[in-house]
Design an enzyme around this catalytic site. Structure first.
Site, PDB file in Angstrom:
ATOM      1  N   HIS A   1       3.538  -2.165   2.947  1.00 55.94           N
ATOM      2  CA  HIS A   1       3.806  -0.922   2.596  1.00 55.94           C
ATOM      3  C   HIS A   1       4.878  -0.730   1.589  1.00 55.94           C
ATOM      4  O   HIS A   1       6.230  -1.090   2.172  1.00 55.94           O
ATOM      5  CB  HIS A   1       3.603   0.137   3.449  1.00 55.94           C
ATOM      6  CG  HIS A   1       2.357   0.008   4.127  1.00 55.94           C
ATOM      7  ND1 HIS A   1       1.987  -0.827   5.294  1.00 55.94           N
ATOM      8  CD2 HIS A   1       1.383   0.740   4.205  1.00 55.94           C
ATOM      9  CE1 HIS A   1       0.885  -0.714   5.770  1.00 55.94           C
ATOM     10  NE2 HIS A   1       0.247   0.371   5.025  1.00 55.94           N
TER      11      HIS A   1
ATOM     12  N   ASP B   1       0.818  -1.176   0.061  1.00 58.07           N
ATOM     13  CA  ASP B   1       0.156   0.085   0.187  1.00 58.07           C
ATOM     14  C   ASP B   1       0.775   1.326   0.048  1.00 58.07           C
ATOM     15  O   ASP B   1       2.059   1.114   0.412  1.00 58.07           O
ATOM     16  CB  ASP B   1      -0.968  -0.051   1.338  1.00 58.07           C
ATOM     17  CG  ASP B   1      -2.096  -1.071   1.267  1.00 58.07           C
ATOM     18  OD1 ASP B   1      -1.707  -2.060   0.245  1.00 58.07           O
ATOM     19  OD2 ASP B   1      -3.116  -0.850   1.854  1.00 58.07           O
TER      20      ASP B   1
HETATM   21 ZN    ZN Z   1      -2.500   2.770   3.384  1.00 60.99          ZN
END
Ligand code: ZN
Length: 469
Positions: free
Chosen positions: A434, A290
């Site tokens: 991430h 992400d």
């Molecule tokens: Zn996020």
């Protein structure tokens, strides 16, 4: 002489006896037949009005030259019915249809009789209508809709379908379409169940909906192919309450292409498929990254993924996708899936609907500018969503959260990535990471090595979704 006379007399008596027996037999047979006959005539003559349901039949053309339509109308006001059904050039197909029509009339009549016997006022109606669809100039779908009412206020509506090869007349089922593959059926059934749960959530008769979406071929026999879409039918009040009308689930055939037997495959293309193309393994994991793309970290991650021939999903924020379009392209070209993660990462449950939509659309525009198509999945920042947000966004794009949080955003420590995964790993996991933290890129290789060793196949989110509830 005496004995001769005796013998003669005996012979004469024998003849008489045999003749009498024959005559008697003939008489009895005649009596039985004529008696039966007269009995038959008398019942007709003094028929209960419900016995007499003669009908008039007319034939007309359908929109297809090899299918005629039969219109059958009751001649009795007490037993009204109006039936339109097809007649094909195939005996077997016609037989199936006729059996269904006759059975429908019979049950209708029996029901009227029962109600009359109970002294219930009956104002009944039976209607059957026909729709015919052609697919690939090779197959016909026939959909018969039956409406029955005994008080003209409440109608029961049920669906019967036939799907057949217009060259051979062979009747075909979903089993033929899905190549007799049980693994295809399993994914298909799960997809249909999820669509039912999603589309009819407020009206669903959940127990039934769950029960009849078990992966059994016979549960999916009412279908038609209409405009490159497979339509699965349910009766009124079968899987959803009357308010939901006649539930259907529509599956674009392109979603099914990898699972379809060759002759049923559509030429229509789709990036979406409910059937994973490569399902060699039955252990799968979907890695997700992400908040990127990040010019340095995303590139490093792409390299590691390539080393393991792993496919993953990148949930991008719009403004970064706009800043690094060539990176977005690179991710896409390496076979990864691209998700929408809003424009600038707000908590969607805290902002007004208009802005939620803007966050979604602006990001999709940025992604489309980079790769020529919008994101195929969506993930709300912080996993924060609610019914309002779901209703706004889930129309065309699945909303996907995760099942395993590596907490990489919190610990920012490459040594902690693997232990968290090891501890929480499960089949068909969707792992949250991430691609903006250097520590994640640094710890990723050991995670992939471990998962590969454990036999997991690295797939995109869309590929793992059919296997999740
Ligand atoms: Zn996020």
């Amino acid at each position: 002489m005496y004995s001769g006379y005796q013998r003669k007399r005996t012979t004469w008596l024998d003849v008489l006896l045999v003749s009498t027996i024959i005559l008697l037999t003939v008489c009895i047979v005649f009596f039985v037949i004529s008696n039966g006959d007269s009995k038959f005539q008398s019942t007709t003559a003094f028929a209960n009005d419900l016995e007499d349901y003669s009908s008039s039949i007319e034939q007309s053309n359908s929109q297809f030259s090899d299918i005629m339509l039969i219109t059958e109308k009751s001649n009795s006001d007490l037993i009204p019915f109006y039936l339109v059904y097809p007649q094909t050039s195939f005996e077997l197909v016609n037989q199936e249809i006729t059996t269904y029509i006759e059975h429908s009339k019979e049950t209708y009549l029996n029901e009227i009789r029962l109600k009359r016997d109970e002294g219930i006022d009956v104002n009944s109606e039976l209607r059957i209508s026909t729709e015919i669809y052609e697919y690939k100039e090779q197959y016909y779908s026939i959909v018969l809709t039956k409406k029955v009412s005994f008080d003209r206020a409440k109608y029961d509506t049920t669906i019967q379908t036939y799907f057949f090869d217009k060259q051979t007349g062979e009747l075909l089922t979903l089993r033929h379409l899905l190549n007799e593959e049980v693994s295809n059926l399993e994914v298909f059934a799960k997809y249909i169940r999820n669509q039912l749960l999603k589309s009819y959530q407020n009206y669903l008769i959940e127990d039934t909906a769950i029960a009849i979406t078990e992966p059994k071929w016979r549960y999916f026999n009412r279908f038609a192919i209409i405009d490159n879409t497979l339509v699965i039918y349910y009766d009124k009040n079968e899987v959803a309450t009357v308010k939901a009308g006649m539930p259907t689930v529509k599956v674009p055939l392109s979603f099914l292409n990898p699972a379809l037997a060759k002759s049923f495959q559509t030429t229509e293309k789709s990036n979406n498929t409910i059937i994973p193309v490569k399902s060699a393994s039955n252990k799968r994991v979907a890695l997700t990254f992400d908040d990127g793309p990040h010019p340095k970290v995303t590139k490093q991650i792409l390299k590691i993924l390539e080393k393991y021939d792993a496919k993953a999903t990148f949930f991008m924020v719009g403004y970064r996708a706009e800043d690094y379009p060539s990176l977005v392209r690179e991710v896409k070209e390496q076979g990864h899936e691209i998700g929408n993660h809003t424009w600038n990462h707000p908590k969607l449950t805290d902002i007004i609907s208009k802005n939620v939509l803007w966050q979604f659309n602006a990001t999709n525009n940025a992604i489309e500018n980079a790769i020529g198509e919008p994101a195929t999945v969506f993930r709300p920042p912080y996993g924060a969503t609610n019914k309002r947000v779901n209703n706004l966004l889930s129309e065309n794009t699945p909303i996907v959260l995760w099942s395993l949080d590596t907490l990489d955003w919190k610990h920012r420590n490459s040594d902690k990535l693997l232990p968290v995964v090891k501890k929480n790993m499960h089949n068909n996991a969707i792992i949250l990471m991430h691609d903006i933290h250097q520590s994640t890129a640094d710890g990723l290789d050991s995670v992939l090595a471990y998962l590969q060793e454990e036999g997991y196949e690295f797939v995109t989110v869309s590929e793992v979704l059919p296997y999740r509830n």
